[in-house]
Scaffold this motif. Structure first.
Motif, mmCIF file in Angstrom:
data_model
loop_
_atom_site.group_PDB
_atom_site.id
_atom_site.type_symbol
_atom_site.label_atom_id
_atom_site.label_comp_id
_atom_site.label_asym_id
_atom_site.label_seq_id
_atom_site.Cartn_x
_atom_site.Cartn_y
_atom_site.Cartn_z
ATOM 1 N N GLY A 1 8.798 5.370 15.298
ATOM 2 C CA GLY A 1 7.864 4.530 14.551
ATOM 3 C C GLY A 1 8.390 4.220 13.173
ATOM 4 N N VAL A 2 8.201 2.978 12.730
ATOM 5 C CA VAL A 2 8.759 2.559 11.448
ATOM 6 C C VAL A 2 8.221 3.393 10.295
ATOM 7 C CG1 VAL A 2 7.002 0.778 11.019
ATOM 8 C CG2 VAL A 2 9.279 0.524 10.030
ATOM 9 N N ASP A 3 6.988 3.921 10.440
ATOM 10 C CA ASP A 3 6.406 4.738 9.375
ATOM 11 C C ASP A 3 7.158 6.042 9.162
ATOM 12 O OD1 ASP A 3 5.234 4.993 12.022
ATOM 13 O OD2 ASP A 3 3.948 6.548 11.203
ATOM 14 N N ASN A 4 7.937 6.473 10.169
ATOM 15 C CA ASN A 4 8.723 7.703 10.019
ATOM 16 C C ASN A 4 9.841 7.552 8.999
ATOM 17 O OD1 ASN A 4 7.219 9.142 11.885
ATOM 18 N ND2 ASN A 4 8.520 8.562 13.612
ATOM 19 N N ALA A 5 10.198 6.308 8.669
ATOM 20 C CA ALA A 5 11.248 6.077 7.682
ATOM 21 C C ALA A 5 10.877 6.662 6.323
ATOM 22 C CB ALA A 5 11.531 4.584 7.545
ATOM 23 N N VAL A 6 9.591 6.667 6.010
ATOM 24 C CA VAL A 6 9.146 7.200 4.715
ATOM 25 C C VAL A 6 9.479 8.684 4.619
ATOM 26 C CG1 VAL A 6 7.184 7.621 3.199
ATOM 27 C CG2 VAL A 6 7.317 5.472 4.490
ATOM 28 N N GLU B 1 12.878 13.288 2.811
ATOM 29 C CA GLU B 1 13.652 14.478 3.169
ATOM 30 C C GLU B 1 15.020 14.515 2.494
ATOM 31 O OE1 GLU B 1 13.928 14.925 7.368
ATOM 32 O OE2 GLU B 1 11.838 15.573 7.597
ATOM 33 N N ILE B 2 15.598 13.364 2.243
ATOM 34 C CA ILE B 2 16.907 13.337 1.585
ATOM 35 C C ILE B 2 16.767 13.144 0.075
ATOM 36 C CG2 ILE B 2 18.076 12.514 3.665
ATOM 37 C CD1 ILE B 2 18.175 9.718 2.276
ATOM 38 N N GLU B 3 15.509 13.152 -0.396
ATOM 39 C CA GLU B 3 15.177 12.999 -1.815
ATOM 40 C C GLU B 3 15.557 11.623 -2.350
ATOM 41 O OE1 GLU B 3 16.305 16.300 -4.240
ATOM 42 O OE2 GLU B 3 15.425 17.775 -2.886
ATOM 43 N N GLY B 4 15.496 10.625 -1.467
ATOM 44 C CA GLY B 4 15.658 9.246 -1.904
ATOM 45 C C GLY B 4 14.315 8.683 -2.341
ATOM 46 N N ASN B 5 14.352 7.631 -3.155
ATOM 47 C CA ASN B 5 13.100 7.013 -3.597
ATOM 48 C C ASN B 5 13.032 5.512 -3.303
ATOM 49 O OD1 ASN B 5 14.821 5.988 -5.579
ATOM 50 N ND2 ASN B 5 13.987 7.265 -7.225
ATOM 51 N N CYS B 6 14.064 4.991 -2.624
ATOM 52 C CA CYS B 6 14.080 3.617 -2.137
ATOM 53 C C CYS B 6 14.942 3.640 -0.881
ATOM 54 C CB CYS B 6 14.642 2.653 -3.179
ATOM 55 S SG CYS B 6 16.394 2.943 -3.587
ATOM 56 N N GLY B 7 15.121 2.523 -0.206
ATOM 57 C CA GLY B 7 15.971 2.627 0.973
ATOM 58 C C GLY B 7 16.014 1.383 1.833
ATOM 59 N N GLN B 8 16.599 1.552 3.009
ATOM 60 C CA GLN B 8 16.839 0.449 3.921
ATOM 61 C C GLN B 8 16.573 0.895 5.358
ATOM 62 O OE1 GLN B 8 20.266 -2.543 3.552
ATOM 63 N NE2 GLN B 8 21.073 -1.071 5.013
ATOM 64 N N ALA C 1 3.758 3.548 -0.778
ATOM 65 C CA ALA C 1 3.021 3.483 -2.039
ATOM 66 C C ALA C 1 2.752 4.870 -2.623
ATOM 67 C CB ALA C 1 1.703 2.739 -1.823
ATOM 68 N N GLU C 2 2.516 5.842 -1.745
ATOM 69 C CA GLU C 2 2.166 7.179 -2.197
ATOM 70 C C GLU C 2 3.365 8.047 -2.547
ATOM 71 O OE1 GLU C 2 -0.074 8.743 1.033
ATOM 72 O OE2 GLU C 2 -1.818 7.436 0.674
ATOM 73 N N ARG C 3 4.521 7.796 -1.885
ATOM 74 C CA ARG C 3 5.600 8.784 -1.953
ATOM 75 C C ARG C 3 6.931 8.251 -2.481
ATOM 76 N NH1 ARG C 3 5.752 12.029 3.575
ATOM 77 N NH2 ARG C 3 6.599 13.639 2.192
ATOM 78 N N LEU C 4 7.103 6.949 -2.564
ATOM 79 C CA LEU C 4 8.390 6.386 -2.962
ATOM 80 C C LEU C 4 8.230 5.387 -4.104
ATOM 81 C CD1 LEU C 4 9.837 5.668 0.611
ATOM 82 C CD2 LEU C 4 10.344 7.643 -0.836
ATOM 83 N N ALA C 5 9.319 5.202 -4.838
ATOM 84 C CA ALA C 5 9.310 4.204 -5.907
ATOM 85 C C ALA C 5 9.580 2.815 -5.356
ATOM 86 C CB ALA C 5 10.364 4.562 -6.961
ATOM 87 N N GLY C 6 10.400 2.754 -4.274
ATOM 88 C CA GLY C 6 10.791 1.475 -3.704
ATOM 89 C C GLY C 6 11.914 0.840 -4.514
ATOM 90 N N PRO C 7 12.418 -0.281 -4.047
ATOM 91 C CA PRO C 7 11.957 -1.061 -2.907
ATOM 92 C C PRO C 7 12.617 -0.637 -1.596
ATOM 93 C CG PRO C 7 13.718 -2.233 -3.982
ATOM 94 C CD PRO C 7 13.506 -0.969 -4.784
ATOM 95 N N TRP C 8 12.101 -1.210 -0.492
ATOM 96 C CA TRP C 8 12.763 -1.138 0.796
ATOM 97 C C TRP C 8 13.521 -2.438 1.047
ATOM 98 C CZ3 TRP C 8 13.386 2.980 3.815
ATOM 99 C CH2 TRP C 8 12.470 4.039 3.771
ATOM 100 N N VAL C 9 14.554 -2.323 1.869
ATOM 101 C CA VAL C 9 15.322 -3.479 2.336
ATOM 102 C C VAL C 9 15.379 -3.409 3.856
ATOM 103 C CG1 VAL C 9 17.543 -4.693 2.262
ATOM 104 C CG2 VAL C 9 16.771 -3.383 0.269
ATOM 105 N N ILE C 10 15.158 -4.524 4.526
ATOM 106 C CA ILE C 10 15.415 -4.620 5.962
ATOM 107 C C ILE C 10 16.800 -5.221 6.142
ATOM 108 C CG2 ILE C 10 14.827 -5.862 8.081
ATOM 109 C CD1 ILE C 10 11.894 -5.680 7.251
ATOM 110 N N HIS C 11 17.646 -4.545 6.931
ATOM 111 C CA HIS C 11 18.969 -5.079 7.239
ATOM 112 C C HIS C 11 18.884 -5.860 8.537
ATOM 113 C CE1 HIS C 11 23.204 -5.552 7.908
ATOM 114 N NE2 HIS C 11 23.526 -4.819 6.855
ATOM 115 N N ALA C 12 19.311 -7.107 8.501
ATOM 116 C CA ALA C 12 19.259 -7.960 9.685
ATOM 117 C C ALA C 12 20.205 -7.464 10.772
ATOM 118 C CB ALA C 12 19.616 -9.397 9.304
#
Length: 282
Positions: free
Chosen positions: A13-18, A23-30, A57-68
Motif C-alpha cells: 500500500g502506498v501509505d506504507n511509504a511514510v 524508519e530510515i530517518e528521512g523527512n522527504c522522499g520519492q 502531514a503528521e510525520r514528515l516535512a516533505g515533499p514527496w516526488v513520484i518517479h515516472a
C-alpha cells in the motif's frame, strides 16, 4: 531545515511509504506508484491515499516526488510509444494530485534517430499534452547521456523548459550529471558546475536533487550509483554540493537512490548527508 530522504517502497500500500521513510530517518522522499517496468498503473484506493496524506502531514516535512515509469519516452518519434508515454504521465500527475504529492519526476528519454532537436521538440510537445492538476509540477531529470538519451546536457533541459507551455522544473541527479561530464569531485568543480547550471537552466528551476555518488568516472556516461562520499564524486565533492548556497538557501530536497550493499543502506546514507552538512556548520 535539511530535507533529506530516499526512494522507498510502497509494497503493501502506498501509505506504507511514510513508515518506510520514517524508519530510515528521512523527512522527504520519492516513490513509484507502480512497477516502473510495466505500463499497468493499477489502482490506488481512496483509503490508501488518505492514509498517505495524513501520515505525511503528521510525520514528515516533505515533499514527496513520484518517479515516472522507466518505459516512458517523451523524446520518441514513434506514435504508439509516444501515446503510451503521455497516458502514463497523465496517470502519474493525477495520482500525485490524489496523494498530495508536489512533483512528478521524468527522464526525457531517447530520441532514437529523431536527432537532438527533434527529440527535444517531441518531449516538449508530449508534455504539453498533459492536463497537470493544480499543485503538481513535472520535473525533468538530468541524465547520464548514453546513446541517444537526452538530458545529459544542461542545454537539453533548458530547451525543453523553454519550448514547453507547461510550468516545468528540474531534478538534478548528481551521479547522472557527473557521468555526463560535469565534474563534482572537488569544491572548485562543484562551484563551476553549479555556475553553469545557473547560467543555462537557472537555480529558480532546481526543485529537487537525486543525491547519488558515482561508481564511474566523470564523462563516461555510465550510470551506476554509489554510497554518498564513497564513489568517484567523493566526500569532498559531496560535502561541497550539499552545502552549496543554491541547495541550502532554497531548501532543495535531497532524495537518495543509493544502493544497499557493503552493509550500508538508505539509513546510513541519510545520516551521512546530515554529517556532511554538519561538517560545515560545526
Amino acid at each position: 531545515m535539511l530535507k533529506v530522504g530516499a526512494h522507498v517502497s510502497i509494497a503493501g500500500g502506498v501509505d506504507n511509504a511514510v513508515e518506510n521513510q520514517v524508519e530510515i530517518e528521512g523527512n522527504c522522499g520519492q516513490i513509484f506508484t507502480h512497477s516502473p517496468q510495466v505500463w499497468d498503473h493499477g489502482t490506488i484506493e481512496d483509503e490508501e491515499a488518505e492514509a498517505f496524506r495524513e501520515g505525511t502531514a503528521e510525520r514528515l516535512a516533505g515533499p514527496w516526488v513520484i518517479h515516472a515509469s522507466y518505459l516512458v519516452n517523451l523524446c520518441t518519434p514513434k506514435d504508439d510509444l509516444r501515446a503510451k508515454s503521455i497516458d502514463s504521465m497523465q496517470q502519474e500527475v493525477d495520482a500525485a494530485a490524489a496523494l498530495g504529492v508536489e512533483y512528478v519526476n521524468v527522464h526525457l528519454g531517447a530520441h532514437t534517430g529523431a536527432g537532438v532537436e527533434g527529440g527535444i521538440e517531441n518531449a516538449a510537445s508530449a508534455l504539453d499534452e498533459l492536463d497537470v492538476p493544480d499543485g503538481v509540477t513535472v520535473l525533468v531529470e538530468s541524465d547520464a547521456g548514453s546513446g541517444t538519451k537526452l538530458g545529459g546536457q544542461f542545454e537539453h533541459l533548458a530547451s525543453v523548459l523553454e519550448q514547453s507551455e507547461q510550468d516545468l522544473d528540474v531534478c538534478l541527479d548528481t551521479a547522472h550529471t557527473f557521468a555526463a561530464g560535469y565534474d563534482l569531485s572537488t569544491p572548485e568543480a562543484v562551484a563551476e558546475t553549479m555556475r553553469e547550471f545557473d547560467d543555462v537552466v537557472g537555480f529558480e528551476h532546481l526543485e529537487c536533487v537525486h543525491l547519488n555518488d558515482s561508481k564511474h568516472a566523470s564523462g563516461t556516461n555510465k550510470d551506476e550509483h554509489a554510497h554518498v562520499g564513497e564513489g568517484l564524486i567523493g566526500e569532498d565533492g559531496m560535502r561541497a554540493f550539499v552545502n552549496h548556497d543554491a541547495i541550502v538557501d532554497r531548501g532543495v530536497p535531497l532524495v537518495l537512490e543509493t544502493p544497499t550493499e557493503d552493509g550500508k543502506s538508505f539509513a546510513w546514507n541519510v545520516e551521512r548527508v546530515r554529517e556532511l552538512r554538519e561538517d560545515v556548520d560545526a
